[in-house]
Write an enzyme that holds these catalytic residues in place. Structure first.
Site, PDB file in Angstrom:
ATOM      1  N   GLU A  50      -8.078   5.014  -9.155  1.00 41.03           N
ATOM      2  CA  GLU A  50      -7.362   3.899  -8.542  1.00 41.03           C
ATOM      3  C   GLU A  50      -5.885   4.096  -8.857  1.00 41.03           C
ATOM      4  O   GLU A  50      -5.487   4.079 -10.025  1.00 41.03           O
ATOM      5  CB  GLU A  50      -7.824   2.536  -9.060  1.00 41.03           C
ATOM      6  CG  GLU A  50      -7.109   1.398  -8.321  1.00 41.03           C
ATOM      7  CD  GLU A  50      -7.248   0.036  -8.966  1.00 41.03           C
ATOM      8  OE1 GLU A  50      -6.701  -0.926  -8.387  1.00 41.03           O
ATOM      9  OE2 GLU A  50      -7.863  -0.075 -10.039  1.00 41.03           O
ATOM     10  N   ASP A  75      -1.539   3.820 -13.788  1.00 40.05           N
ATOM     11  CA  ASP A  75      -0.371   2.965 -13.594  1.00 40.05           C
ATOM     12  C   ASP A  75       0.626   3.288 -14.685  1.00 40.05           C
ATOM     13  O   ASP A  75       0.236   3.703 -15.790  1.00 40.05           O
ATOM     14  CB  ASP A  75      -0.760   1.485 -13.646  1.00 40.05           C
ATOM     15  CG  ASP A  75       0.202   0.589 -12.860  1.00 40.05           C
ATOM     16  OD1 ASP A  75       1.404   0.591 -13.179  1.00 40.05           O
ATOM     17  OD2 ASP A  75      -0.242  -0.086 -11.922  1.00 40.05           O
ATOM     18  N   ASP A 124       3.229  -1.011  -3.527  1.00 39.55           N
ATOM     19  CA  ASP A 124       4.511  -1.417  -2.948  1.00 39.55           C
ATOM     20  C   ASP A 124       4.638  -0.695  -1.605  1.00 39.55           C
ATOM     21  O   ASP A 124       4.582   0.547  -1.555  1.00 39.55           O
ATOM     22  CB  ASP A 124       5.646  -1.003  -3.882  1.00 39.55           C
ATOM     23  CG  ASP A 124       7.010  -1.520  -3.437  1.00 39.55           C
ATOM     24  OD1 ASP A 124       7.212  -1.690  -2.214  1.00 39.55           O
ATOM     25  OD2 ASP A 124       7.873  -1.712  -4.301  1.00 39.55           O
ATOM     26  N   LYS A 128      11.872  -0.074   3.116  1.00 41.44           N
ATOM     27  CA  LYS A 128      13.172   0.509   3.460  1.00 41.44           C
ATOM     28  C   LYS A 128      13.037   2.000   3.777  1.00 41.44           C
ATOM     29  O   LYS A 128      12.317   2.737   3.090  1.00 41.44           O
ATOM     30  CB  LYS A 128      14.160   0.310   2.317  1.00 41.44           C
ATOM     31  CG  LYS A 128      14.558  -1.144   2.098  1.00 41.44           C
ATOM     32  CD  LYS A 128      15.605  -1.269   1.013  1.00 41.44           C
ATOM     33  CE  LYS A 128      16.017  -2.722   0.822  1.00 41.44           C
ATOM     34  NZ  LYS A 128      17.032  -2.859  -0.247  1.00 41.44           N
ATOM     35  N   ASP A 160      -1.992  -5.875   1.681  1.00 41.62           N
ATOM     36  CA  ASP A 160      -1.618  -7.067   2.437  1.00 41.62           C
ATOM     37  C   ASP A 160      -0.466  -6.761   3.380  1.00 41.62           C
ATOM     38  O   ASP A 160      -0.033  -7.636   4.128  1.00 41.62           O
ATOM     39  CB  ASP A 160      -1.200  -8.186   1.478  1.00 41.62           C
ATOM     40  CG  ASP A 160       0.116  -7.842   0.777  1.00 41.62           C
ATOM     41  OD1 ASP A 160       0.184  -6.766   0.156  1.00 41.62           O
ATOM     42  OD2 ASP A 160       1.073  -8.630   0.873  1.00 41.62           O
TER      43      ASP A 160
END
Length: 226
Positions: A50, A75, A124, A128, A160
């Site tokens: 993950e 992470d 994220d 941009k 999302d």
């Protein structure tokens, strides 16, 4: 930095399911590369990653659902995945681990064909233009995944961000990769992938927040072709 965060950092150093290599370790022959099954999990089960695991809810949830597989949450923010690491230990789970690292270094930790599956959960979206190469489904990242993902290995993207969902679909179509499943709203659709029954059942901290705000949750399952 708060005392609680410092305490989590300190405890991570002694938790048996947390690995915290330095950048130098990654670049100069990481000791578990190619040996995760034999030297860490002590079994020959499939390995699932993950990427950007946050608090580790998805890694732990998947590990509970599929005890016949090994899961590694990755992470850079160790104070977050401390929660998942502690839950796994509290539940005597030996099939889940957490690796503290930047995702950009992921291909240095795993050998060719060592990983069976990848989950990318609520990354994220890097909207941009100048941040395009930082999207976890950018071709540069897909090329990294190819280095260690077994032939026919599956990648899941749950987000999302309609922007990232659309970007990834267009990219995959352009590259000619196999899109196995794509949903624009997994909770609004009457049916979804029957081979992924946990898609709605396991929720990350961020998914709970996004859903509460009325955001739709999207999903893509795809395969990278050689």
């Amino acid at each position: 930095m708060g005392k609680n965060k410092l305490a989590r950092f300190a405890e991570n150093k002694i938790l048996p399911n947390v690995i915290q290599p330095t950048r130098e370790d990654a670049l100069n022959g990481f000791e578990l590369k190619g040996k995760w099954r034999s030297n860490f999990f002590h079994n020959n089960n499939p390995i699932v990653l993950e990427l950007g695991c946050g608090k580790g809810e998805y890694s732990v949830g998947l590990a509970k659902t599929f005890p016949e597989k090994n899961f590694i949450g990755i992470d850079i923010k160790g104070a977050r995945f401390w929660f998942g690491a502690k839950e796994a230990i509290g539940n005597d789970m030996n099939n889940v681990a957490f690796l503290r690292s930047q995702i950009e270094l992921v291909d240095h930790f795993f050998a060719e064909n060592e990983v069976d599956e990848i989950w990318i959960t609520f990354p994220d979206p890097q909207i941009k233009y100048k941040r395009t190469k930082h999207r976890l489904t950018h071709p540069d990242f897909l090329d990294r995944y190819k280095k260690f993902l077994k032939p026919g290995g599956i990648i899941h993207l749950k987000t999302d961000s309609e922007f990232l969902h659309g970007y990834t679909l267009g990219l995959l179509q352009g590259l000619g990769y196999d899109i196995l499943t794509a949903h624009h709203d997994i909770y609004g659709a009457p049916e979804y992938d029957p081979n992924t029954p946990h898609l709605r059942d396991i929720k990350t901290y961020y998914e709970e927040l996004f859903s509460a705000k009325g955001k739709t949750i999207t999903y893509i399952k795809f395969r990278i072709n050689p």
